[in-house]
Design a protein around this motif. Structure first.
Motif, PDB file in Angstrom:
ATOM      1  N   ARG A   1     -17.585 122.617  31.745  1.00 40.83           N
ATOM      2  CA  ARG A   1     -17.678 121.536  30.757  1.00 40.83           C
ATOM      3  C   ARG A   1     -16.304 120.962  30.459  1.00 40.83           C
ATOM      4  NH1 ARG A   1     -22.880 121.362  27.422  1.00 40.83           N
ATOM      5  NH2 ARG A   1     -23.968 123.231  28.101  1.00 40.83           N
ATOM      6  N   GLY A   2     -16.232 119.661  30.425  1.00 35.40           N
ATOM      7  CA  GLY A   2     -14.986 118.977  30.063  1.00 35.40           C
ATOM      8  C   GLY A   2     -15.023 118.536  28.618  1.00 35.40           C
TER       9      GLY A   2
ATOM     10  N   GLY B   1      -9.742 134.048  13.341  1.00 32.80           N
ATOM     11  CA  GLY B   1      -8.907 133.905  14.532  1.00 32.80           C
ATOM     12  C   GLY B   1      -9.650 133.263  15.692  1.00 32.80           C
ATOM     13  N   THR B   2     -10.912 132.944  15.501  1.00 32.71           N
ATOM     14  CA  THR B   2     -11.738 132.355  16.566  1.00 32.71           C
ATOM     15  C   THR B   2     -11.897 130.856  16.362  1.00 32.71           C
ATOM     16  OG1 THR B   2     -12.892 134.457  16.848  1.00 32.71           O
ATOM     17  CG2 THR B   2     -13.992 132.505  17.722  1.00 32.71           C
ATOM     18  N   ARG B   3     -11.952 130.430  15.081  1.00 30.87           N
ATOM     19  CA  ARG B   3     -11.852 129.035  14.671  1.00 30.87           C
ATOM     20  C   ARG B   3     -13.085 128.181  14.983  1.00 30.87           C
ATOM     21  NH1 ARG B   3      -9.533 129.769  11.113  1.00 30.87           N
ATOM     22  NH2 ARG B   3      -9.573 127.544  10.776  1.00 30.87           N
TER      23      ARG B   3
ATOM     24  N   SER C   1     -13.346 124.149  21.330  1.00 31.27           N
ATOM     25  CA  SER C   1     -13.556 124.781  22.628  1.00 31.27           C
ATOM     26  C   SER C   1     -15.039 125.085  22.880  1.00 31.27           C
ATOM     27  CB  SER C   1     -12.756 126.085  22.683  1.00 31.27           C
ATOM     28  OG  SER C   1     -12.957 126.728  23.922  1.00 31.27           O
TER      29      SER C   1
ATOM     30  N   ASP D   1      -4.502 122.177  19.542  1.00 33.85           N
ATOM     31  CA  ASP D   1      -5.755 122.072  20.283  1.00 33.85           C
ATOM     32  C   ASP D   1      -5.758 120.911  21.269  1.00 33.85           C
ATOM     33  OD1 ASP D   1      -5.759 120.417  18.019  1.00 33.85           O
ATOM     34  OD2 ASP D   1      -7.923 120.232  18.061  1.00 33.85           O
TER      35      ASP D   1
ATOM     36  N   SER E   1      -4.977 120.259  29.248  1.00 34.25           N
ATOM     37  CA  SER E   1      -6.230 119.579  29.592  1.00 34.25           C
ATOM     38  C   SER E   1      -6.268 119.173  31.049  1.00 34.25           C
ATOM     39  CB  SER E   1      -6.425 118.344  28.714  1.00 34.25           C
ATOM     40  OG  SER E   1      -6.830 118.715  27.418  1.00 34.25           O
TER      41      SER E   1
ATOM     42  N   GLY F   1      -7.360 122.097  33.579  1.00 36.63           N
ATOM     43  CA  GLY F   1      -8.785 121.861  33.341  1.00 36.63           C
ATOM     44  C   GLY F   1      -9.257 122.262  31.957  1.00 36.63           C
TER      45      GLY F   1
ATOM     46  N   THR G   1      -9.882 120.422  29.303  1.00 37.01           N
ATOM     47  CA  THR G   1     -10.420 119.349  28.446  1.00 37.01           C
ATOM     48  C   THR G   1     -11.531 119.860  27.529  1.00 37.01           C
ATOM     49  OG1 THR G   1     -11.843 118.681  30.289  1.00 37.01           O
ATOM     50  CG2 THR G   1      -9.814 117.422  29.975  1.00 37.01           C
ATOM     51  N   GLY G   2     -12.279 120.851  27.981  1.00 35.07           N
ATOM     52  CA  GLY G   2     -13.326 121.432  27.144  1.00 35.07           C
ATOM     53  C   GLY G   2     -12.940 122.774  26.547  1.00 35.07           C
ATOM     54  N   THR G   3     -11.752 123.242  26.871  1.00 37.23           N
ATOM     55  CA  THR G   3     -11.293 124.558  26.385  1.00 37.23           C
ATOM     56  C   THR G   3     -10.303 124.400  25.240  1.00 37.23           C
ATOM     57  OG1 THR G   3     -11.638 125.493  28.581  1.00 37.23           O
ATOM     58  CG2 THR G   3     -10.184 126.719  27.108  1.00 37.23           C
ATOM     59  N   ARG G   4      -9.519 123.312  25.268  1.00 39.93           N
ATOM     60  CA  ARG G   4      -8.682 122.839  24.168  1.00 39.93           C
ATOM     61  C   ARG G   4      -7.453 123.698  23.884  1.00 39.93           C
ATOM     62  NH1 ARG G   4      -9.271 118.664  24.945  1.00 39.93           N
ATOM     63  NH2 ARG G   4      -7.931 118.284  23.183  1.00 39.93           N
TER      64      ARG G   4
ATOM     65  N   VAL H   1      -5.089 127.745  16.860  1.00 47.44           N
ATOM     66  CA  VAL H   1      -6.003 127.687  18.004  1.00 47.44           C
ATOM     67  C   VAL H   1      -6.626 129.072  18.188  1.00 47.44           C
ATOM     68  CG1 VAL H   1      -6.059 127.377  20.522  1.00 47.44           C
ATOM     69  CG2 VAL H   1      -4.686 125.845  19.090  1.00 47.44           C
ATOM     70  N   SER H   2      -7.865 129.082  18.628  1.00 45.48           N
ATOM     71  CA  SER H   2      -8.585 130.338  18.858  1.00 45.48           C
ATOM     72  C   SER H   2      -7.746 131.329  19.670  1.00 45.48           C
ATOM     73  CB  SER H   2      -9.878 130.027  19.612  1.00 45.48           C
ATOM     74  OG  SER H   2     -10.581 131.225  19.877  1.00 45.48           O
TER      75      SER H   2
ATOM     76  N   VAL I   1      -8.728 131.314  23.309  1.00 48.07           N
ATOM     77  CA  VAL I   1      -8.179 130.191  24.062  1.00 48.07           C
ATOM     78  C   VAL I   1      -6.682 130.388  24.319  1.00 48.07           C
ATOM     79  CG1 VAL I   1      -7.703 127.708  23.950  1.00 48.07           C
ATOM     80  CG2 VAL I   1      -9.942 128.585  23.245  1.00 48.07           C
TER      81      VAL I   1
END
Lengths: 393, 393
Positions: A69-70, A243-245, A278, B104, B236, B240, B242-245, B277-278, B281
């Motif tokens: 997923r993007g 911490g997971t957000r 995310s 993010d 991003s 890759g 873009t969906g993980t941030r 950020v998580s 991630v």
């Protein structure tokens, strides 16, 4: 080139730095003492197994071209917005999925929401208060007014109908006082806000701690709220997501000012300045709302609430006034013997080797009060309350 | 109660909605046609295996009380800031870890950074442009000036030394034009910014696509930049995400205006309005910077750059002017035969069944230009360029 001069009006928040300094000094002078921390504002229990599994699976999906997923261009994936809508349905609240905005936490959104409001609005903030409400207004050059929380109103201030305003922050269950508005009280707030065209920014980050079925867990359980309220919620304290957000903000379609829908404005703000949460985290959040996830996360909340009962029972026996502890992980107590917040802090640290949070750090009305939290280990909390009882009885 | 009236000055961005509408209409009328999309601005390759493993392991850690992590209070975990600092060291740039802010994504931070600047600053934005730069200024009521990118300056506008300003946005490699400033050009920008006390907001989100070792991948490779620049980068397009941030922003300690360090101001902004950020991630991002992660993510970039070469080689053969495609995933071409952006869009859609992005969507100077991207499948790109060649040769 000028910086934003409003930032120079922010007071440095020394609260937690000062606590850390005092604890460090005491430990250095008393290396044999076992210090117990009841000041912690962060969860300590791990994520529920179902959440961990969901995130592992989502990570695997992201490593496969077929399931990768993007960009999430829609302010949250449909699967999560559907879960949030289902959660509200169980509260008896009908929320449309396009009224839900998935975010990285309630702090971000309670702060960023100010972007969509004019600079000339009059803002009202209860005192004591979560510092972010006041600081984010100072940052945009707005001087907020404060309304008093105190023992007289059990730290649940009600509107003064002589005072008009445009925006009010309400946080229930409250951080730091643990106080919870009942439905009748919230109805008065909603009716007054509607009568003066004001907006209620409702922070429900601690709603999962409400055990009493008669108490509201969403402002939208109150008739008329969809015409005056925005609600901010988070999985931080509900499911250990600090911490997971992940959080979510509800902006009703029927919330209109200056003939413009605030849902559309907020969508534009988020679409321009935010790129979503995310995918992996959103799958973890979805798992929180599953039946298994609800059962597992409620176990964690029950553990914290048992801790809260240990604290509040001990305070009751000592005859100390407090709010919270019943539908909130926070216990807000009046320092005994007329001690100031910091005097009581020093007493607990040096005599009971227990660390809490001075209420004075949450605003002028916090002076003389003190916050204990239930986010710790049960045995430690039992021991801490025994020590506090020994020095105060 | 007033909304932020500046939002009413925002133009609705119909670009991608209009593209979608036209494609949908064409498909409905021509169900047998195989449409190839070269307009996609999102990555398509999955996350690298090392990143997936890191995130799976981090999810497991979050499910165990011994390794659980709560709030990240320090604008990113040390392990990731250390990785980013190491990445800069390989570029020959020394960055202190407290100059790094994990975020993010570059979009959020290029937008939010405006919070720390005064409303009276004069802002300069190149045209064509990533729409976020302009829109976020409109949102705070600031009318930016534009500087012209065009064929004459190969879409790399240089400062007009008759014009003073306070803030300028530079994006290199550029979205949408794919153009890349060389070191001499950036040195002129840095020197001019320092001479007029201005700030360069440098968006380096596409730095990983630079293949030519002589081209800069960070503004901080330019002497003097630490006194005038803030750099925004992201995983991003690099990995890759873009969906993980995940992204990072560099605010040098030596960047001072009105005798106030911008690093301190930004830290206050982020500490008040953002909660990090998580953890999961951030562990994935750390893995990107490992040796294995660099090898795996560079494979993905090499794939996209091979696609870019297929596109640019075909355009060269057709004698069509373009920028980008060599150190950027974007190819920005001049529409042949004097066609407008949308006329060329219609031609490609109806005759070649290929979808691209009309340059007019990126500002006035984008009219008559067109963006193709390399984020697709190689075989599809070969077929698309064959079809385009057939209709244009």
């Amino acid at each position: 080139m000028n910086i934003n001069q409003n930032y120079l009006n922010l007071k440095d928040n020394y609260l937690f730095a000062e606590i850390a300094r005092k604890v460090k000094e005491f430990k250095a002078a008393n290396p044999d003492k076992d210090i117990i921390r009841l000041g912690i504002g962060d969860v300590t229990l791990p994520l529920a197994p179902v959440v961990v599994d969901a995130m592992k699976n989502a990570a695997i999906e992201m490593g496969d071209a077929k399931t990768f997923r993007g960009y999430d261009d829609n302010q949250g994936y449909d699967f999560l917005k559907s879960s949030v809508a289902g959660y509200y349905a169980k509260k008896g609240v009908s929320i449309d999925e396009n009224e839900i905005f998935i975010c990285d936490g309630a702090k971000s959104d309670t702060a960023n929401i100010l972007d969509i409001f004019g600079a000339d609005n009059a803002v009202v903030i209860p005192d004591p208060v979560y510092p972010v409400y006041a600081d984010t207004n100072i940052m945009v050059g707005r001087e907020a007014s404060f309304i008093d929380g105190n023992i007289g109103n059990t730290f649940l201030p009600m509107p003064d109908t002589n005072v008009k305003f445009d925006i009010v922050y309400l946080c229930s269950p409250n951080n730091p006082t643990g106080a919870v508005y009942n439905k009748e009280q919230l109805k008065i707030w909603v009716d007054y806000a509607n009568s003066i065209d004001a907006i209620i920014l409702f922070d429900s980050a601690y709603e999962a701690y409400v055990c009493d079925d008669n108490l509201p867990t969403s402002i939208f359980q109150i008739e008329g709220a969809k015409k005056c309220a925005i609600e901010f919620c988070s999985l931080s304290k509900t499911a250990g997501f600090t911490g997971t957000r992940c959080g979510y903000t509800i902006v009703p379609q029927s919330l209109v000012r200056n003939e413009v829908g605030l849902n559309k404005l907020w969508r534009r703000r988020q679409g321009t300045k935010f790129n979503g949460v995310s995918y992996i985290v959103q799958r973890g959040a979805e798992a929180v709302f599953s039946e298994e996830g609800q059962n597992q996360t409620k176990e964690g909340i029950a553990y914290y609430m048992q801790n809260a009962k240990i604290i509040s029972d001990a305070l009751s026996k000592l005859g100390i006034w407090y709010s919270g502890g019943k539908n909130s992980p926070y216990i807000w107590l009046k320092c005994p013997n007329g001690l100031s917040s910091w005097e009581f802090f020093d007493l607990l640290l040096t005599k009971a080797n227990v660390v809490g949070t001075p209420g004075a750090g949450f605003g002028a009305n916090g002076e003389g009060f003190f916050r204990l939290t239930s986010f710790g280990d049960k045995d430690n909390i039992i021991e801490a309350m025994k020590r506090i009882t020994d020095i105060l009885k």
